[in-house]
Every structure is written in C-alpha cells, then in structure tokens.
Design a protein around this motif. Structure first.
Motif, PDB file in Angstrom:
ATOM      1  N   SER A  51       6.152   1.615   2.383  1.00 44.43           N
ATOM      2  CA  SER A  51       5.340   1.617   3.805  1.00 44.43           C
ATOM      3  C   SER A  51       6.506   0.959   4.678  1.00 44.43           C
ATOM      4  O   SER A  51       6.424   0.914   5.889  1.00 44.43           O
ATOM      5  CB  SER A  51       4.276   0.243   3.537  1.00 44.43           C
ATOM      6  OG  SER A  51       4.966  -0.973   3.411  1.00 44.43           O
ATOM      7  N   ARG A  52       7.897   0.839   4.374  1.00 48.13           N
ATOM      8  CA  ARG A  52       8.735   0.414   5.412  1.00 48.13           C
ATOM      9  C   ARG A  52       9.404   1.607   6.040  1.00 48.13           C
ATOM     10  O   ARG A  52       9.084   2.831   5.462  1.00 48.13           O
ATOM     11  CB  ARG A  52      10.092  -0.348   4.707  1.00 48.13           C
ATOM     12  CG  ARG A  52      10.868   0.613   3.760  1.00 48.13           C
ATOM     13  CD  ARG A  52      12.434   0.078   3.651  1.00 48.13           C
ATOM     14  NE  ARG A  52      13.141   0.554   2.531  1.00 48.13           N
ATOM     15  CZ  ARG A  52      13.745   1.658   2.791  1.00 48.13           C
ATOM     16  NH1 ARG A  52      13.609   2.347   3.857  1.00 48.13           N
ATOM     17  NH2 ARG A  52      14.288   2.307   1.700  1.00 48.13           N
TER      18      ARG A  52
ATOM     19  N   THR B  29       2.478   4.921   5.923  1.00 41.30           N
ATOM     20  CA  THR B  29       2.073   3.671   6.859  1.00 41.30           C
ATOM     21  C   THR B  29       1.432   2.848   6.135  1.00 41.30           C
ATOM     22  O   THR B  29       1.040   3.151   4.763  1.00 41.30           O
ATOM     23  CB  THR B  29       1.139   3.937   8.016  1.00 41.30           C
ATOM     24  OG1 THR B  29      -0.145   4.514   7.654  1.00 41.30           O
ATOM     25  CG2 THR B  29       1.918   5.285   9.038  1.00 41.30           C
ATOM     26  N   THR B  30       1.526   1.364   6.677  1.00 40.35           N
ATOM     27  CA  THR B  30       0.784   0.433   5.888  1.00 40.35           C
ATOM     28  C   THR B  30      -0.550   0.721   5.761  1.00 40.35           C
ATOM     29  O   THR B  30      -1.382   0.421   4.646  1.00 40.35           O
ATOM     30  CB  THR B  30       0.941  -0.928   6.717  1.00 40.35           C
ATOM     31  OG1 THR B  30       2.449  -1.241   6.967  1.00 40.35           O
ATOM     32  CG2 THR B  30       0.558  -2.170   5.821  1.00 40.35           C
TER      33      THR B  30
ATOM     34  N   ARG C 143      -2.812   1.239   2.202  1.00 35.79           N
ATOM     35  CA  ARG C 143      -3.813   0.335   1.726  1.00 35.79           C
ATOM     36  C   ARG C 143      -4.895   1.009   1.426  1.00 35.79           C
ATOM     37  O   ARG C 143      -5.704   0.865   0.469  1.00 35.79           O
ATOM     38  CB  ARG C 143      -4.243  -0.636   2.858  1.00 35.79           C
ATOM     39  CG  ARG C 143      -3.364  -1.807   3.302  1.00 35.79           C
ATOM     40  CD  ARG C 143      -3.789  -2.600   4.241  1.00 35.79           C
ATOM     41  NE  ARG C 143      -2.874  -3.753   4.345  1.00 35.79           N
ATOM     42  CZ  ARG C 143      -2.417  -4.403   5.778  1.00 35.79           C
ATOM     43  NH1 ARG C 143      -3.195  -3.868   6.625  1.00 35.79           N
ATOM     44  NH2 ARG C 143      -1.363  -5.134   5.783  1.00 35.79           N
TER      45      ARG C 143
ATOM     46  N   GLU D 257       3.392  -5.938  -3.228  1.00 34.46           N
ATOM     47  CA  GLU D 257       3.713  -6.247  -1.898  1.00 34.46           C
ATOM     48  C   GLU D 257       4.855  -7.300  -1.937  1.00 34.46           C
ATOM     49  O   GLU D 257       4.574  -8.211  -2.751  1.00 34.46           O
ATOM     50  CB  GLU D 257       2.457  -6.533  -0.870  1.00 34.46           C
ATOM     51  CG  GLU D 257       2.696  -6.689   0.228  1.00 34.46           C
ATOM     52  CD  GLU D 257       1.485  -7.668   1.152  1.00 34.46           C
ATOM     53  OE1 GLU D 257       0.469  -8.009   0.457  1.00 34.46           O
ATOM     54  OE2 GLU D 257       1.912  -7.774   2.046  1.00 34.46           O
TER      55      GLU D 257
ATOM     56  N   GLN E 237       5.985  -5.750   2.776  1.00 35.68           N
ATOM     57  CA  GLN E 237       6.417  -4.257   2.720  1.00 35.68           C
ATOM     58  C   GLN E 237       5.702  -3.831   1.207  1.00 35.68           C
ATOM     59  O   GLN E 237       5.892  -4.575   0.256  1.00 35.68           O
ATOM     60  CB  GLN E 237       7.682  -4.269   2.511  1.00 35.68           C
ATOM     61  CG  GLN E 237       8.350  -2.676   2.222  1.00 35.68           C
ATOM     62  CD  GLN E 237       9.734  -2.801   1.756  1.00 35.68           C
ATOM     63  OE1 GLN E 237      10.522  -3.667   2.054  1.00 35.68           O
ATOM     64  NE2 GLN E 237       9.888  -1.872   0.802  1.00 35.68           N
ATOM     65  N   TYR E 238       4.944  -2.801   1.256  1.00 36.88           N
ATOM     66  CA  TYR E 238       4.510  -2.248   0.035  1.00 36.88           C
ATOM     67  C   TYR E 238       5.238  -1.069  -0.516  1.00 36.88           C
ATOM     68  O   TYR E 238       5.749  -0.448   0.082  1.00 36.88           O
ATOM     69  CB  TYR E 238       2.918  -1.543   0.222  1.00 36.88           C
ATOM     70  CG  TYR E 238       1.952  -2.321   0.982  1.00 36.88           C
ATOM     71  CD1 TYR E 238       1.129  -3.015   0.109  1.00 36.88           C
ATOM     72  CD2 TYR E 238       1.809  -2.563   2.297  1.00 36.88           C
ATOM     73  CE1 TYR E 238       0.142  -4.100   0.472  1.00 36.88           C
ATOM     74  CE2 TYR E 238       0.634  -3.504   2.716  1.00 36.88           C
ATOM     75  CZ  TYR E 238      -0.116  -4.245   1.824  1.00 36.88           C
ATOM     76  OH  TYR E 238      -0.915  -4.866   1.977  1.00 36.88           O
TER      77      TYR E 238
END
Lengths: 209, 209
Positions: free
Chosen positions: B51-52, B68-69, B73, B86, B90-91
């Motif tokens: 996700s970064r 995207t974050t 999700r 996480e 950041q995922y």
C-alpha cells in the motif's frame, strides 16, 4: 538448538546417507553408477560379495568380493550380510561391514540392488533414501535388454513381464527417476539433486544398521 | 498405476510446486531470488501487494502490486490475501490470485517471506516446500545487515536478537540452506537441487489454496 537438527546449522558436515538405487532389470542402474564414478562423485559404492569364480579382468574388492561358497555360507550364518540371494547355486549378497565402514568414514553409501532386494533393505534400514530408476517406456526397456545381448529373447520378455510387479513396489521408494535412452546425464543429475536435497533436510534421516 | 503417483511415470510433466523461501532479515533472501532470476529459473516469483506509494524506478506488477490503502483493506475483507501484515500503517500481503494463476500455468511458484509469514503459509498450505535460508553465523548476519545500511545499528541488533526465535521455527521447514558470504551460487544451487528432488518424489505434494 536440538542435537537432531541438521549438523550444517552448527557448521558441521551433513550426515552421510545410505542411497539405494533400484529398478527393473535393464533400466540402466549400472550405467548410472558407472557415470557417477566417472564424474568423481565422492561416494562409497557398495561392493557385493559373490561366490562365483573371478573372471579375467575382474578385480577382487572392486567388482566383487570374491568368496568361496563355504565362506559365503559362513557369512550367512554369522549374520554378516545385509541381504543375500542364491540363483542357480551362485550366492550374491551385501556385506554389512561394507556399509558400516563407509558410513563411519563420513561418506555417502550407494547401493545398487534389484527391486526385491530393495524391499529387504527397506525393512532393515527404512531411513535410507530409496530411488527407483524407471524406464521411459516398456518398449525402451525391451530395446535396451535386447541390445545388451546377455539374455535370450524369451528371458527378455520374462523380465519385461516382471516390470508391472516391480512398479507395484513404488510405494517403498522415496523418489522416481526416469532414465530416458540417450539422456543418462539427466538421470545422473537428478540423482545428484536428490542427494543434495536430502543433505539439506532440517531433520536428517538417521541410519542404523 | 494409481493416479496419485508422480505423473512423470506416465510421461507427463511433474506437478508444479509452491516453494516458500524464508529466513532471518538480512540473510540474503532477495539476493538468492535475484540470482535465480538472472539464471533464468523457470519459476513464477510471487509479487507482493503493497500500500505504500510507488518509488521512482519501481514497476507496478513486477516489484510490487501497488494498491491504495482502501483497496488493500478491501482485499483483506474479501479474503483475497494468503497472508498480510501492517507495519507502521503500511500494508503488505500476498494476493491469492498470484499463486493460483501461476500454479494453473504449470509453473512452480516461489514465495519469499519472513519467518512469521512462513508460519502462516504453513497453516494454509502445509504441502508447500519450506526452505529456511540460514546465515553461516550471527557475525556474518550482523556484517550483512550493517553493510546494507538500511537499518540503524540499534535496529540491526534488534533483528539479530530475533534470530534465536526464528531458528526455533525450523521445525516448520523441510530444508535448511546456509547462505555463506560470497557463496551465493552454492545456496542457489542447493535450492535448485531441492526443487529438482521434490519433482522426483514418488508421491508428489498436493497443493490446494
């Protein structure tokens, strides 16, 4: 770190293996072993004891341990053999000292044996690495048996008829390697990979004989 | 011949494998994988979702799947990830479709993951091949971590302190490969041998995800 973990984790050499190479008659067990010797594989090849007379060119202790029938029977009585068989009055067998000495030296031991013999070894040393060398097809096997001209066509067919029974023993084996005609080095490479991989097991096999 | 026997016995290609390469931080997992790519190993390398933000020079779908974050999700909620974590908001995670697609294509799948992640994969796919990449010594690992200059000395010591716990996870693994400094190709060759040997198992592993 537990002592049964692979010694390579403590910077020590891996434990030696007992590798059993088996498969139908004519599949190429001898060719594979000869090629492994040529390539300088650092293994101990088990030398079989044999009661038949030494032929010209054969070296005692290299090709076979040539022993008298009397001595062979003594070896049987003293439980000195891992496995033995009598065919037409001729004795053949695997001396235990061969394997013990080799394993004590830290070298891997390679043992070439027919499928029945492999079943015996499986009972005695279930932790050995069992490799079944298989032909690409029955036709290829027939071709190879006829080519070597040591068996009559009838004997060739008899041996081919045994293959189904031999394949039925596959559950006794860990690995199967196809020995395609003209691709000997592929089979040898595969056996080398198997031995390499076995040395990397987190929990090494523990052989006791 | 039973259908669960290795398909190579019927002249068919062996089943694809799911190979998990794990080990302590700094042990050289990335170097090993990069070298395997250089050598043209015919594997599918799993691309992780992240996700970064994408950095200059990074390629979406190659270095990472940049999402995207919100999308990440969603992937968690839809159970689209094999494993995720996480860290500082950041995922990072492994999309299941990556592995399914690769295995359906008949190629082996290689998955690089930290030791905790490997434990998760072990629960989800116990029949994967689990390889633990280990350093020759803690000193060598410290040297490598300091050399890459991405962690502070304090962070390096924190990571070294984790190694004992990571080694305690060895029972989850099938194989251990030592990645000696300056002997990268030895580790790569060992991994290659393991994969080769696994393809020769009489009873192949059956992966279902």
């Amino acid at each position: 770190m537990e002592p049964f973990l692979n010694p390579i984790l403590q910077g020590k050499p891996p434990q030696p293996l007992l590798v059993v190479i088996s498969g139908p008659s004519g599949v190429g067990k001898d060719s594979v072993l000869m090629r492994m010797r040529e390539l300088g594989f650092p293994f101990h090849f088990v030398v079989t004891a044999n009661s038949r007379p030494q032929r010209p060119g054969e070296i005692d202790g290299v090709d076979y341990h040539f022993v008298t029938t009397e001595r062979f029977r003594e070896m049987i009585e003293n439980d000195e053999l891992l496995e033995w068989a009598e065919v037409y009055g001729q004795y053949k067998g695997i001396p235990k000292f061969e394997i013990r000495q080799a394993m004590a030296s830290g070298r891997d031991v390679i043992l070439r044996i027919n499928v029945d013999g492999a079943a015996t070894i499986k009972r005695l040393a279930p932790e050995a690495v069992f490799i079944f060398l298989a032909p690409a097809s029955l036709d290829e096997l027939r071709h190879r048996l006829l080519l070597r001209r040591t068996e009559s066509p009838a004997e060739v067919e008899r041996r081919l008829a045994m293959v189904a029974d031999e394949l039925a023993q596959l559950p006794n084996f860990d690995y199967v390697v196809i020995n395609h005609a003209d691709r000997l080095d592929e089979a040898v490479g595969q056996i080398r990979a198997i031995i390499s991989a076995e040395k990397a097991r987190v929990y090494p096999r523990r052989i006791s004989l």
